[in-house]
Enzyme design. Structure first.
Site, PDB file in Angstrom:
ATOM      1  N   ASP A 122       0.845  -1.203   0.000  1.00  0.00           N
ATOM      2  CA  ASP A 122       0.000   0.000   0.000  1.00  0.00           C
ATOM      3  C   ASP A 122       0.877   1.249   0.000  1.00  0.00           C
ATOM      4  O   ASP A 122       2.030   1.202   0.424  1.00  0.00           O
ATOM      5  CB  ASP A 122      -0.854   0.055   1.281  1.00  0.00           C
ATOM      6  CG  ASP A 122      -2.028  -0.913   1.241  1.00  0.00           C
ATOM      7  OD1 ASP A 122      -2.305  -1.492   0.187  1.00  0.00           O
ATOM      8  OD2 ASP A 122      -2.660  -1.087   2.303  1.00  0.00           O
ATOM      9  N   MET A 123       0.298   2.361  -0.436  1.00  0.00           N
ATOM     10  CA  MET A 123       1.048   3.622  -0.380  1.00  0.00           C
ATOM     11  C   MET A 123       0.493   4.471   0.754  1.00  0.00           C
ATOM     12  O   MET A 123      -0.710   4.708   0.830  1.00  0.00           O
ATOM     13  CB  MET A 123       0.946   4.369  -1.706  1.00  0.00           C
ATOM     14  CG  MET A 123       1.874   5.560  -1.800  1.00  0.00           C
ATOM     15  SD  MET A 123       3.617   5.179  -1.538  1.00  0.00           S
ATOM     16  CE  MET A 123       4.091   4.544  -3.147  1.00  0.00           C
ATOM     17  N   GLN A 145      -0.632   7.017  -6.240  1.00  0.00           N
ATOM     18  CA  GLN A 145      -1.797   7.875  -5.976  1.00  0.00           C
ATOM     19  C   GLN A 145      -1.860   9.007  -7.010  1.00  0.00           C
ATOM     20  O   GLN A 145      -0.884   9.758  -7.158  1.00  0.00           O
ATOM     21  CB  GLN A 145      -1.657   8.484  -4.574  1.00  0.00           C
ATOM     22  CG  GLN A 145      -1.593   7.447  -3.462  1.00  0.00           C
ATOM     23  CD  GLN A 145      -0.699   7.882  -2.304  1.00  0.00           C
ATOM     24  OE1 GLN A 145       0.350   8.484  -2.517  1.00  0.00           O
ATOM     25  NE2 GLN A 145      -1.101   7.574  -1.084  1.00  0.00           N
ATOM     26  N   ARG A 169      -1.178  -0.760  -8.557  1.00  0.00           N
ATOM     27  CA  ARG A 169      -2.555  -0.394  -8.233  1.00  0.00           C
ATOM     28  C   ARG A 169      -2.617   1.132  -8.273  1.00  0.00           C
ATOM     29  O   ARG A 169      -1.846   1.797  -7.580  1.00  0.00           O
ATOM     30  CB  ARG A 169      -2.906  -0.898  -6.836  1.00  0.00           C
ATOM     31  CG  ARG A 169      -4.226  -0.360  -6.307  1.00  0.00           C
ATOM     32  CD  ARG A 169      -4.427  -0.756  -4.846  1.00  0.00           C
ATOM     33  NE  ARG A 169      -4.560  -2.201  -4.693  1.00  0.00           N
ATOM     34  CZ  ARG A 169      -4.290  -2.841  -3.545  1.00  0.00           C
ATOM     35  NH1 ARG A 169      -3.876  -2.185  -2.490  1.00  0.00           N
ATOM     36  NH2 ARG A 169      -4.438  -4.151  -3.472  1.00  0.00           N
ATOM     37  N   LYS A 186      -6.669   7.187  -6.067  1.00  0.00           N
ATOM     38  CA  LYS A 186      -6.586   8.660  -6.072  1.00  0.00           C
ATOM     39  C   LYS A 186      -5.699   9.171  -4.947  1.00  0.00           C
ATOM     40  O   LYS A 186      -5.002  10.167  -5.096  1.00  0.00           O
ATOM     41  CB  LYS A 186      -7.982   9.264  -5.937  1.00  0.00           C
ATOM     42  CG  LYS A 186      -8.845   9.070  -7.181  1.00  0.00           C
ATOM     43  CD  LYS A 186     -10.111   9.907  -7.097  1.00  0.00           C
ATOM     44  CE  LYS A 186     -11.067   9.569  -8.214  1.00  0.00           C
ATOM     45  NZ  LYS A 186     -12.324  10.334  -8.136  1.00  0.00           N
ATOM     46  N   ARG A 194     -12.033   6.458   5.469  1.00  0.00           N
ATOM     47  CA  ARG A 194     -13.249   6.169   4.694  1.00  0.00           C
ATOM     48  C   ARG A 194     -14.310   7.243   4.964  1.00  0.00           C
ATOM     49  O   ARG A 194     -15.032   7.648   4.073  1.00  0.00           O
ATOM     50  CB  ARG A 194     -13.826   4.784   5.035  1.00  0.00           C
ATOM     51  CG  ARG A 194     -12.874   3.616   4.825  1.00  0.00           C
ATOM     52  CD  ARG A 194     -12.471   3.355   3.394  1.00  0.00           C
ATOM     53  NE  ARG A 194     -11.503   4.204   2.757  1.00  0.00           N
ATOM     54  CZ  ARG A 194     -10.165   4.108   2.884  1.00  0.00           C
ATOM     55  NH1 ARG A 194      -9.624   3.219   3.655  1.00  0.00           N
ATOM     56  NH2 ARG A 194      -9.367   4.911   2.210  1.00  0.00           N
TER      57      ARG A 194
HETATM   58  P1  FDA Z   1     -13.996   9.466  -5.096  1.00  0.00           P
HETATM   59  O1  FDA Z   1     -13.457   9.739  -3.737  1.00  0.00           O
HETATM   60  O2  FDA Z   1     -14.097  10.600  -6.045  1.00  0.00           O
HETATM   61  O3  FDA Z   1     -15.396   8.771  -4.928  1.00  0.00           O
HETATM   62  C1  FDA Z   1     -16.205   8.440  -6.025  1.00  0.00           C
HETATM   63  C2  FDA Z   1     -17.495   7.824  -5.538  1.00  0.00           C
HETATM   64  O4  FDA Z   1     -17.197   6.568  -4.906  1.00  0.00           O
HETATM   65  C3  FDA Z   1     -18.207   8.624  -4.464  1.00  0.00           C
HETATM   66  O5  FDA Z   1     -19.035   9.586  -5.019  1.00  0.00           O
HETATM   67  C4  FDA Z   1     -18.951   7.540  -3.730  1.00  0.00           C
HETATM   68  O6  FDA Z   1     -20.104   7.158  -4.449  1.00  0.00           O
HETATM   69  C5  FDA Z   1     -18.002   6.390  -3.762  1.00  0.00           C
HETATM   70  N1  FDA Z   1     -17.121   6.403  -2.568  1.00  0.00           N
HETATM   71  C6  FDA Z   1     -15.806   6.718  -2.526  1.00  0.00           C
HETATM   72  N2  FDA Z   1     -15.315   6.595  -1.266  1.00  0.00           N
HETATM   73  C7  FDA Z   1     -16.352   6.202  -0.508  1.00  0.00           C
HETATM   74  C8  FDA Z   1     -16.479   5.897   0.859  1.00  0.00           C
HETATM   75  N3  FDA Z   1     -15.456   5.982   1.712  1.00  0.00           N
HETATM   76  N4  FDA Z   1     -17.701   5.523   1.318  1.00  0.00           N
HETATM   77  C9  FDA Z   1     -18.760   5.413   0.477  1.00  0.00           C
HETATM   78  N5  FDA Z   1     -18.678   5.688  -0.842  1.00  0.00           N
HETATM   79  C10 FDA Z   1     -17.513   6.074  -1.336  1.00  0.00           C
HETATM   80  N6  FDA Z   1      -5.347   5.172  -0.856  1.00  0.00           N
HETATM   81  C11 FDA Z   1      -4.053   5.411  -0.535  1.00  0.00           C
HETATM   82  O7  FDA Z   1      -3.694   6.560  -0.277  1.00  0.00           O
HETATM   83  N7  FDA Z   1      -3.160   4.389  -0.476  1.00  0.00           N
HETATM   84  C12 FDA Z   1      -3.497   3.099  -0.773  1.00  0.00           C
HETATM   85  O8  FDA Z   1      -2.648   2.208  -0.725  1.00  0.00           O
HETATM   86  C13 FDA Z   1      -4.856   2.835  -1.136  1.00  0.00           C
HETATM   87  N8  FDA Z   1      -5.269   1.575  -1.446  1.00  0.00           N
HETATM   88  C14 FDA Z   1      -6.521   1.393  -1.998  1.00  0.00           C
HETATM   89  C15 FDA Z   1      -6.886   0.155  -2.491  1.00  0.00           C
HETATM   90  C16 FDA Z   1      -8.103  -0.013  -3.141  1.00  0.00           C
HETATM   91  C17 FDA Z   1      -8.456  -1.359  -3.681  1.00  0.00           C
HETATM   92  C18 FDA Z   1      -8.985   1.097  -3.273  1.00  0.00           C
HETATM   93  C19 FDA Z   1     -10.282   0.957  -4.004  1.00  0.00           C
HETATM   94  C20 FDA Z   1      -8.642   2.310  -2.741  1.00  0.00           C
HETATM   95  C21 FDA Z   1      -7.429   2.479  -2.080  1.00  0.00           C
HETATM   96  N9  FDA Z   1      -7.072   3.710  -1.537  1.00  0.00           N
HETATM   97  C22 FDA Z   1      -5.749   3.910  -1.164  1.00  0.00           C
HETATM   98  C23 FDA Z   1      -8.100   4.766  -1.318  1.00  0.00           C
HETATM   99  C24 FDA Z   1      -8.155   5.748  -2.479  1.00  0.00           C
HETATM  100  O9  FDA Z   1      -6.982   6.514  -2.533  1.00  0.00           O
HETATM  101  C25 FDA Z   1      -9.358   6.696  -2.372  1.00  0.00           C
HETATM  102  O10 FDA Z   1      -9.231   7.448  -1.203  1.00  0.00           O
HETATM  103  C26 FDA Z   1     -10.708   6.008  -2.379  1.00  0.00           C
HETATM  104  O11 FDA Z   1     -10.719   4.919  -3.242  1.00  0.00           O
HETATM  105  C27 FDA Z   1     -11.807   6.993  -2.811  1.00  0.00           C
HETATM  106  O12 FDA Z   1     -11.552   7.447  -4.101  1.00  0.00           O
HETATM  107  P2  FDA Z   1     -12.433   7.038  -5.392  1.00  0.00           P
HETATM  108  O13 FDA Z   1     -11.491   6.683  -6.491  1.00  0.00           O
HETATM  109  O14 FDA Z   1     -13.370   5.973  -5.033  1.00  0.00           O
HETATM  110  O15 FDA Z   1     -13.124   8.365  -5.853  1.00  0.00           O
END
Ligand code: FDA
Length: 306
Positions: free
Chosen positions: A130-131, A161, A182, A185, A288
């Site tokens: 993970d980052m 990221q 992976r 954002k 989250r």
């Molecule tokens: P965005 O935040 O724009 O959300 C888009 C839509 O997704 C929202 O409108 C909502 O519908 C839904 N959504 C998103 N987050 C939600 C939540 N918490 N609860 C409910 N609905 C939600 N980050 C990091 O810094 N280091 C890491 O190693 C990882 N590892 C990682 C693994 C995996 C498999 C995932 C999916 C994510 C991560 N992340 C992470 C987290 C990532 O950086 C990011 O913060 C979240 O995925 C939210 O970003 P979205 O791309 O979903 O878009």
């Protein structure tokens, strides 16, 4: 503003101590966390597998500052890898380098990682690093490359990221090296000196990176997002560059957009769900909440209806 406050709370020791002992908060966190034990995590994994979804299991924890505490982390991961093998779950594992001692010494962290990667290689289990916050980006990439190139582990990947300015260049280098990455954002509190402050810029860089990285035939991309716009843009890039379904997968977090996970899987895409477990759920849970202010209402409602 609210996001920054929640991310500040995710790092505050006093808030962690307060919430971690709060039974109702623990119960609400279960929406995003499989449970506190390995068996809880395996139960969730078995269920998701029976529904056609792959899993990446994460033993929650970060910022360990005593060398002896990392031994328990290694043991838990070894048990996890052994269960994945025994039950043929086909899962990968995810981990954080500060959980394995990076803040104490790089040698300790590398030794712990080598023990895990050796067991994981025997069990054919992929491992993703993970980052964490930008204070660890350079070190994480360096450790990842050392494990891959100096120690020859081909079963290791890492996370990039899209909110960091540097990520486009990092991904260009990783594409040339045929890496397993992976792309997410980014979930930490970062300053404007290193990261885009505007969501539109983070999203734009996400789309551009996917489109560029996916063109490299030697690399593998995990498209980790719940954002429908990012998913659709990735699908356009995949179709435009005729990328086979074996060279990428979609990934989402446990408890978020579960229905969409199943839909993508029904469309024939590989979908992996990131399933965290363990007692150190507090910072993960707060990140989250910070991602989506509406989750605060869900949290408050759940507390009051309990
Ligand atoms: P965005 O935040 O724009 O959300 C888009 C839509 O997704 C929202 O409108 C909502 O519908 C839904 N959504 C998103 N987050 C939600 C939540 N918490 N609860 C409910 N609905 C939600 N980050 C990091 O810094 N280091 C890491 O190693 C990882 N590892 C990682 C693994 C995996 C498999 C995932 C999916 C994510 C991560 N992340 C992470 C987290 C990532 O950086 C990011 O913060 C979240 O995925 C939210 O970003 P979205 O791309 O979903 O878009």
């Amino acid at each position: 503003m609210l996001r920054r406050f929640l991310l500040y709370l995710s790092m505050a020791g006093w808030a962690r101590a307060l919430m971690s002992h709060f039974f109702l908060a623990r119960r609400v966190a279960r929406r995003f966390v499989a449970g506190e034990t390995l068996e809880d995590a395996l139960n969730v994994t078995r269920k998701l597998k029976s529904e056609g979804l792959l899993v990446s299991l994460d033993y929650l924890g970060e910022s360990v500052n005593k060398a002896e505490d990392t031994a328990e982390v290694v043991d838990t991961y070894l048990s996890l890898i052994s269960s994945i093998r025994k039950e043929r779950l086909g899962s990968s594992v995810s981990l954080k380098l500060t959980h394995l001692g990076l803040d104490i010494s790089e040698d300790l962290c590398i030794n712990n990682m080598r023990a895990l990667l050796t067991a994981a290689k025997d069990a054919e289990v992929p491992v993703t690093i993970d980052m964490e916050s930008s204070a660890y980006t350079e070190k994480t990439i360096e450790v990842y490359r050392r494990l891959r190139d100096e120690y020859g582990f081909s079963n290791v990947g890492t996370v990039i990221q899209s909110y960091l300015y540097r990520s486009r260049e990092d991904m260009r280098a990783f594409a040339a090296e045929g890496s397993h990455i992976r792309l997410c954002k980014g979930a930490y509190l970062e300053s404007a000196t290193v990261a885009f402050a505007e969501k539109a810029d983070v999203d734009e860089q996400y789309r551009e990176i996917v489109d560029e990285y996916i063109q490299n035939p030697a690399s593998y991309l995990c498209i980790a997002t719940h954002d429908e716009k990012m998913i659709q843009a990735a699908k356009v890039s995949i179709a435009k560059h005729i990328v086979p379904k074996t060279r990428f997968e979609f990934q989402m977090l446990y408890g978020i957009r579960s229905q969409r996970q199943h839909e993508l899987s029904s469309e024939g895409f590989i979908v992996r769900v990131y399933v965290p477990f363990g007692e150190a759920w507090y910072p993960y849970f707060m990140r989250r909440l910070a991602e989506r202010p509406a989750n605060l209402w869900f949290f408050a409602k759940s507390l009051f209806s309990s």
